[in-house]
Scaffold this motif. Structure first.
Motif, PDB file in Angstrom:
ATOM      1  N   ASP A   1     -32.940 109.554 -39.195  1.00 53.86           N
ATOM      2  CA  ASP A   1     -33.003 108.706 -40.384  1.00 53.86           C
ATOM      3  C   ASP A   1     -33.172 109.551 -41.635  1.00 53.86           C
ATOM      4  N   MET A   2     -32.517 109.108 -42.717  1.00 57.63           N
ATOM      5  CA  MET A   2     -32.722 109.718 -44.019  1.00 57.63           C
ATOM      6  C   MET A   2     -33.930 109.071 -44.681  1.00 57.63           C
ATOM      7  N   VAL A   3     -34.780 109.888 -45.298  1.00 60.65           N
ATOM      8  CA  VAL A   3     -35.992 109.389 -45.936  1.00 60.65           C
ATOM      9  C   VAL A   3     -36.010 109.865 -47.384  1.00 60.65           C
ATOM     10  N   ALA A   4     -36.673 109.061 -48.222  1.00 57.78           N
ATOM     11  CA  ALA A   4     -36.803 109.368 -49.644  1.00 57.78           C
ATOM     12  C   ALA A   4     -38.218 109.837 -49.933  1.00 57.78           C
ATOM     13  N   PRO A   5     -38.427 110.543 -51.028  1.00 58.08           N
ATOM     14  CA  PRO A   5     -39.791 111.000 -51.364  1.00 58.08           C
ATOM     15  C   PRO A   5     -40.736 109.808 -51.522  1.00 58.08           C
ATOM     16  N   GLY A   6     -41.894 109.884 -50.872  1.00 55.38           N
ATOM     17  CA  GLY A   6     -42.885 108.821 -50.944  1.00 55.38           C
ATOM     18  C   GLY A   6     -42.681 107.689 -49.960  1.00 55.38           C
ATOM     19  N   GLN A   7     -41.631 107.742 -49.166  1.00 49.93           N
ATOM     20  CA  GLN A   7     -41.385 106.670 -48.198  1.00 49.93           C
ATOM     21  C   GLN A   7     -42.381 106.759 -47.046  1.00 49.93           C
ATOM     22  N   VAL A   8     -42.935 105.602 -46.667  1.00 46.54           N
ATOM     23  CA  VAL A   8     -43.883 105.550 -45.546  1.00 46.54           C
ATOM     24  C   VAL A   8     -43.111 105.724 -44.245  1.00 46.54           C
ATOM     25  N   ILE A   9     -43.526 106.691 -43.445  1.00 49.90           N
ATOM     26  CA  ILE A   9     -42.834 106.950 -42.180  1.00 49.90           C
ATOM     27  C   ILE A   9     -43.740 106.725 -40.965  1.00 49.90           C
ATOM     28  N   ALA A  10     -45.059 106.678 -41.169  1.00 50.52           N
ATOM     29  CA  ALA A  10     -45.975 106.417 -40.048  1.00 50.52           C
ATOM     30  C   ALA A  10     -47.337 106.013 -40.605  1.00 50.52           C
ATOM     31  N   ARG A  11     -48.076 105.270 -39.802  1.00 50.93           N
ATOM     32  CA  ARG A  11     -49.437 104.863 -40.163  1.00 50.93           C
ATOM     33  C   ARG A  11     -50.367 105.136 -38.987  1.00 50.93           C
ATOM     34  N   MET A  12     -51.550 105.603 -39.320  1.00 51.15           N
ATOM     35  CA  MET A  12     -52.568 105.845 -38.305  1.00 51.15           C
ATOM     36  C   MET A  12     -53.546 104.671 -38.275  1.00 51.15           C
ATOM     37  N   ASP A  13     -54.268 104.557 -37.183  1.00 42.87           N
ATOM     38  CA  ASP A  13     -55.275 103.499 -37.041  1.00 42.87           C
ATOM     39  C   ASP A  13     -56.466 103.835 -37.934  1.00 42.87           C
ATOM     40  N   THR A  14     -56.756 102.967 -38.901  1.00 46.84           N
ATOM     41  CA  THR A  14     -57.813 103.237 -39.882  1.00 46.84           C
ATOM     42  C   THR A  14     -58.906 102.166 -39.861  1.00 46.84           C
ATOM     43  N   ARG A  15     -59.087 101.477 -38.749  1.00 43.03           N
ATOM     44  CA  ARG A  15     -60.089 100.413 -38.708  1.00 43.03           C
ATOM     45  C   ARG A  15     -61.502 100.952 -38.912  1.00 43.03           C
ATOM     46  N   ASP A  16     -61.789 102.119 -38.382  1.00 46.45           N
ATOM     47  CA  ASP A  16     -63.120 102.700 -38.576  1.00 46.45           C
ATOM     48  C   ASP A  16     -63.333 103.090 -40.033  1.00 46.45           C
ATOM     49  N   LEU A  17     -62.305 103.638 -40.668  1.00 46.39           N
ATOM     50  CA  LEU A  17     -62.442 104.003 -42.077  1.00 46.39           C
ATOM     51  C   LEU A  17     -62.551 102.766 -42.956  1.00 46.39           C
ATOM     52  N   GLU A  18     -61.842 101.707 -42.600  1.00 47.70           N
ATOM     53  CA  GLU A  18     -61.932 100.486 -43.388  1.00 47.70           C
ATOM     54  C   GLU A  18     -63.327  99.876 -43.294  1.00 47.70           C
ATOM     55  N   ALA A  19     -63.959  99.944 -42.121  1.00 43.14           N
ATOM     56  CA  ALA A  19     -65.331  99.451 -41.987  1.00 43.14           C
ATOM     57  C   ALA A  19     -66.287 100.287 -42.825  1.00 43.14           C
ATOM     58  N   SER A  20     -66.103 101.606 -42.811  1.00 41.79           N
ATOM     59  CA  SER A  20     -66.953 102.476 -43.644  1.00 41.79           C
ATOM     60  C   SER A  20     -66.710 102.205 -45.128  1.00 41.79           C
ATOM     61  N   LEU A  21     -65.474 101.875 -45.478  1.00 40.20           N
ATOM     62  CA  LEU A  21     -65.171 101.559 -46.871  1.00 40.20           C
ATOM     63  C   LEU A  21     -65.912 100.292 -47.312  1.00 40.20           C
ATOM     64  N   LYS A  22     -65.933  99.288 -46.466  1.00 47.39           N
ATOM     65  CA  LYS A  22     -66.664  98.056 -46.811  1.00 47.39           C
ATOM     66  C   LYS A  22     -68.159  98.338 -46.985  1.00 47.39           C
ATOM     67  N   LYS A  23     -68.703  99.184 -46.146  1.00 45.63           N
ATOM     68  CA  LYS A  23     -70.110  99.546 -46.279  1.00 45.63           C
ATOM     69  C   LYS A  23     -70.359 100.259 -47.600  1.00 45.63           C
ATOM     70  N   ALA A  24     -69.486 101.158 -47.969  1.00 44.73           N
ATOM     71  CA  ALA A  24     -69.639 101.874 -49.235  1.00 44.73           C
ATOM     72  C   ALA A  24     -69.489 100.927 -50.418  1.00 44.73           C
ATOM     73  N   GLU A  25     -68.578  99.962 -50.330  1.00 49.41           N
ATOM     74  CA  GLU A  25     -68.429  98.993 -51.410  1.00 49.41           C
ATOM     75  C   GLU A  25     -69.682  98.132 -51.547  1.00 49.41           C
ATOM     76  N   ALA A  26     -70.323  97.775 -50.413  1.00 50.82           N
ATOM     77  CA  ALA A  26     -71.579  97.031 -50.481  1.00 50.82           C
ATOM     78  C   ALA A  26     -72.671  97.873 -51.146  1.00 50.82           C
ATOM     79  N   GLN A  27     -72.689  99.158 -50.858  1.00 45.65           N
ATOM     80  CA  GLN A  27     -73.654 100.032 -51.507  1.00 45.65           C
ATOM     81  C   GLN A  27     -73.412 100.132 -53.011  1.00 45.65           C
ATOM     82  N   VAL A  28     -72.170 100.036 -53.412  1.00 50.54           N
ATOM     83  CA  VAL A  28     -71.862 100.032 -54.845  1.00 50.54           C
ATOM     84  C   VAL A  28     -72.440  98.784 -55.503  1.00 50.54           C
ATOM     85  N   LEU A  29     -72.259  97.629 -54.851  1.00 54.66           N
ATOM     86  CA  LEU A  29     -72.814  96.391 -55.404  1.00 54.66           C
ATOM     87  C   LEU A  29     -74.336  96.468 -55.491  1.00 54.66           C
TER      88      LEU A  29
END
Length: 371
Positions: A111-139
């Protein structure tokens, strides 16, 4: 009896069986397998020799045909040299920044790809949970900051009141309408209010620092989540897919290898006399065997400073001629972008380098001039 003795003077009797054995040839008494073994061994060798001869004949014919084709071309003018090579392109490994599991693959090999094109995603559920915790700490940090600022306002009000009472007691003391003890009490109250105000301001600073730290932590998790989304850094073609969905990769695990189609080149080797005249930026042409009638505009982007194929002792001119220098001829990036779908690596061809700027390109190699 006398006749018998003359016929067999030694007295040895001959039986019919022994006479028949003596009459059989020696070769017929050998095992049959011994006669056939040499014939069986010669057949595979003869076939192998025939195949080898055919292969050598084919290689010789190809080499002879190429030499005949080159000999038919008009001679090059002085100041232009050529050498064989293969088209290559810079490979870019797209890897993970963190250890994790692959959740999605958005492209496939080829496949031909362009600059900035998304080609794969990793599982980020653990990071998303940590992000919510950090956002609560901000509040929580914002609330703490609001409380600290309210306390500062309260303490400043107490300081104002204590200062007014101190000034009133000081005036009364001068006129003798109050005691020294009452004056000292008002002074201590003012000092205490000032100290509480300083402590309240310190808590405000502390709350601000805590809020800033929580905000930075939110930014960090957002960056980490973004880095787990693999994107194409340049325009190019996916060459290899190394991992599949569901695989857990370590830090720096490779997912794809892509070719940068804007950086396509051919490495050629020139002898000492020619390499010494080649310069970075010299005009060049690349003609591929697959497209013999098209001369791609190119230029010299690299000239090696050390020779290769160097003999152990360089003494005569013939030996000095064996010194070869690697020269990198890069094809015009604008041309590559216009023909991105046709770019293929590994194609053989010839690179022509113009050593003398005054030399004129032959008509078959003229092509469009590089801007």
């Amino acid at each position: 009896m006398g006749q018998v003795g003359e016929a067999n003077p030694l007295g040895i009797s001959e039986s019919p069986s022994s006479a028949s054995i003596a009459l059989v040839p020696a070769q017929e008494r050998l095992p049959a397998t011994l006669r056939q073994a040499p014939v069986l061994e010669k057949r595979p060798r003869s076939r192998l020799r025939i195949l080898l001869f055919v292969a050598l004949l084919g290689v010789g014919a190809a080499a002879g045909g190429r030499y005949w084709w080159l000999s038919r071309l008009p001679p090059l003018p002085q100041g232009i040299v050529w050498s064989n090579g293969r088209i290559e392109a810079e490979e870019i490994d797209i890897s993970t920044k963190f250890a994790g599991r692959i959740a999605q693959l958005a492209v496939q090999e080829g496949d031909m790809v362009a600059p900035g094109q998304v080609i794969a995603r990793m599982d980020t559920r653990d990071l998303e949970a940590s992000l919510k915790k950090a956002e609560a700490q901000v509040l929580q940090g914002r609330r703490n900051l609001e409380e600290a600022r309210a306390l500062v306002a309260q303490q400043e009000t107490e300081v104002t009141l204590a200062k007014a009472e101190f000034e009133r007691a000081s005036a009364l003391l001068k006129r003798g309408f109050t005691t020294r003890q009452a004056f000292d009490q008002r002074q201590q109250a003012l000092n205490s209010a000032n100290a509480k105000a300083i402590a309240a301001r310190a808590r405000v600073n502390q709350a601000e620092y805590a809020l800033e730290a929580a905000q930075h932590e939110v930014e960090l998790y957002e960056v980490n989540i973004a880095d787990n989304t693999l994107i194409a850094p340049r325009e190019g073609r996916i060459q290899y897919r190394i991992a599949n969905v569901g695989e857990v990769l370590p830090v720096g695990g490779k997912v794809f290898t892509m070719l940068d189609i804007a950086d396509v080149y051919m490495n050629v080797y020139l002898p000492t006399a020619d390499a010494g005249r080649a310069k970075v930026g010299s005009d060049a042409r690349v003609v591929l065997d697959a497209y013999p009638n098209f001369a791609a505009p190119a230029y010299v982007s690299f000239v090696a400073t050390q020779a290769q194929f160097t003999p152990k002792a360089v003494e005569t001119k013939s030996e000095r001629d064996k010194l070869m220098f690697r020269v990198k001829v890069r094809i015009d990036p604008d041309l590559l972008r216009r023909h991105a779908a046709e770019v293929r690596t590994g194609l053989p061809g010839i690179a022509y380098v113009r050593l003398d700027p005054k030399a004129e390109w032959p008509e078959r190699l003229a092509g469009p001039k590089r801007q």
